[in-house]
Design a protein around this motif. Structure first.
Motif, PDB file in Angstrom:
ATOM      1  N   ILE A  99       0.852  -1.174   0.000  1.00  0.00           N
ATOM      2  CA  ILE A  99       0.000   0.000   0.000  1.00  0.00           C
ATOM      3  C   ILE A  99       0.896   1.234   0.000  1.00  0.00           C
ATOM      4  O   ILE A  99       1.886   1.290   0.733  1.00  0.00           O
ATOM      5  N   ALA A 100       0.555   2.183  -0.852  1.00  0.00           N
ATOM      6  CA  ALA A 100       1.288   3.444  -0.955  1.00  0.00           C
ATOM      7  C   ALA A 100       0.408   4.574  -0.445  1.00  0.00           C
ATOM      8  O   ALA A 100      -0.776   4.646  -0.785  1.00  0.00           O
ATOM      9  N   PHE A 101       0.990   5.461   0.362  1.00  0.00           N
ATOM     10  CA  PHE A 101       0.292   6.613   0.902  1.00  0.00           C
ATOM     11  C   PHE A 101       0.983   7.884   0.419  1.00  0.00           C
ATOM     12  O   PHE A 101       2.187   8.061   0.631  1.00  0.00           O
ATOM     13  N   ALA A 102       0.211   8.766  -0.202  1.00  0.00           N
ATOM     14  CA  ALA A 102       0.772  10.031  -0.678  1.00  0.00           C
ATOM     15  C   ALA A 102       0.593  11.155   0.330  1.00  0.00           C
ATOM     16  O   ALA A 102       1.170  12.231   0.160  1.00  0.00           O
ATOM     17  N   GLY A 103      -0.194  10.920   1.368  1.00  0.00           N
ATOM     18  CA  GLY A 103      -0.362  11.934   2.402  1.00  0.00           C
ATOM     19  C   GLY A 103      -0.824  13.258   1.833  1.00  0.00           C
ATOM     20  O   GLY A 103      -1.764  13.328   1.041  1.00  0.00           O
ATOM     21  N   ASP A 104      -0.125  14.337   2.207  1.00  0.00           N
ATOM     22  CA  ASP A 104      -0.457  15.666   1.690  1.00  0.00           C
ATOM     23  C   ASP A 104       0.430  16.051   0.514  1.00  0.00           C
ATOM     24  O   ASP A 104       0.466  17.221   0.106  1.00  0.00           O
ATOM     25  N   GLY A 105       1.154  15.074  -0.022  1.00  0.00           N
ATOM     26  CA  GLY A 105       2.021  15.331  -1.160  1.00  0.00           C
ATOM     27  C   GLY A 105       3.452  15.648  -0.789  1.00  0.00           C
ATOM     28  O   GLY A 105       4.315  15.748  -1.660  1.00  0.00           O
ATOM     29  N   ALA A 106       3.737  15.791   0.508  1.00  0.00           N
ATOM     30  CA  ALA A 106       5.095  16.111   0.934  1.00  0.00           C
ATOM     31  C   ALA A 106       5.965  14.869   1.036  1.00  0.00           C
ATOM     32  O   ALA A 106       7.190  14.963   0.999  1.00  0.00           O
ATOM     33  N   ASP A 107       5.358  13.704   1.190  1.00  0.00           N
ATOM     34  CA  ASP A 107       6.130  12.473   1.297  1.00  0.00           C
ATOM     35  C   ASP A 107       5.331  11.325   0.681  1.00  0.00           C
ATOM     36  O   ASP A 107       4.123  11.431   0.459  1.00  0.00           O
TER      37      ASP A 107
END
Length: 294
Positions: A99-107
């Motif tokens: 599973i990949a998490f992009a969060g708020d785009g910072a990481d």
């Protein structure tokens, strides 16, 4: 551009060397049974394994109302299966689910749930190819406003020090690879141990928490990670993949770990990344102790 997860990455691709790549993200995909059969043959310790319904439940969280709710809590994410087969529809050579998490785009953080290569296909580069695919598919799963960040990949590894003698022997015999040798594979690839007490919450109501695991990280630039990053990633991982959309605070094993990370985050603390030397030394001592005559 609003960061979002892409839904059209599923495909079959000829890699031009007799091997085909398969990527899918839905539970209805006709390739899921072949993946699961190979996966089920590769892993033997029951508390570490998902059943087929568990995989389907995870993939179902990629879409519809469930995705809308969970991405609202945790940001964009994508559960992905990558699989290598002999020819277009031949036997499974190896596979990975993550599973990949992009969060708020910072990481960009990844939890590599499972990776395996058929025992008859080792030493042929499939593991390296799978790891490259995990990183590449994680980056390509989202619409980035600029260049995609390199993923920070978290891996669960058996702890040879804390495993029961029975599980150690059973899993080593089944894999054809000693537990310490398995850790050395990750060490050679640059993995380090995340220096925090880690327990995997039960994967289903029929299973128990897994206490004999080390959490590792691949791709970190320094010798530590911020507790805030760890808290965000572990809350997402527990909430989506492990607990299948349930609130992590409802699972004591998850809630306790998150509480410690949240407290460390508020203090601005770091979580150290360490090498494997101490584990290797302790494992050697444990094995000598077990082999000693009564």
């Amino acid at each position: 551009m609003t960061l979002k997860a892409l839904s059209n990455r599923d495909r079959k691709e000829d890699l031009r060397d007799g091997v085909y790549l398969h990527v899918f993200t839905t539970s209805e995909d006709a390739r899921l049974p072949a993946f699961f059969e190979a996966y089920d043959a590769a892993f033997i310790l029951e508390d570490e394994k998902e059943d087929l319904d568990g995989f389907k439940a995870c993939l179902d969280l990629n879409h519809g109302a469930a995705y809308a709710r969970l991405s609202g809590l945790y940001g964009p994410y994508r559960e992905v299966v990558v699989m290598l087969t002999e020819g277009a529809a031949g036997r499974v050579l190896g596979a990975a689910s993550f599973i990949a998490f992009a969060g708020d785009g910072a990481d960009l953080t990844v939890s590599l749930s499972y990776i395996f290569v058929d025992s008859a296909e080792r030493q042929r580069g499939h593991f390296s190819r799978l790891m490259a695919l995990v990183r590449g598919e994680a980056k390509a799963s989202f619409t980035w406003p600029g260049e995609a960040p390199e993923p920070l990949v978290f891996i669960e590894m058996n702890d040879p020090v804390n495993m029961s003698p029975e599980d150690y022997a059973l899993d080593s015999a089944h894999a054809g690879l000693d537990q310490v040798d398995r850790l050395k594979i990750w060490e050679r690839r640059g993995a380090r141990i995340v220096a925090m007490p880690y327990r995997q919450p039960p994967l289903s109501a029929q299973q128990t928490a897994e206490t004999d695991l080390l959490l590792g990280a691949l791709g970190a630039e320094g010798d530590s990670l911020t507790a805030c990053l760890m808290a965000k990633h572990m809350r997402r991982f527990f909430g989506v993949t492990v607990l299948k959309g349930a609130d992590p605070e409802s699972a004591p094993v998850a809630a306790q770990q998150l509480a410690r990370l949240d407290a460390a985050c508020r203090k601005g603390e770091e979580v150290a990344l360490t090498g494997f030397d101490k584990v290797f030394a302790e494992a050697a001592y444990v094995r000598r102790d077990r082999a000693a005559p009564a």
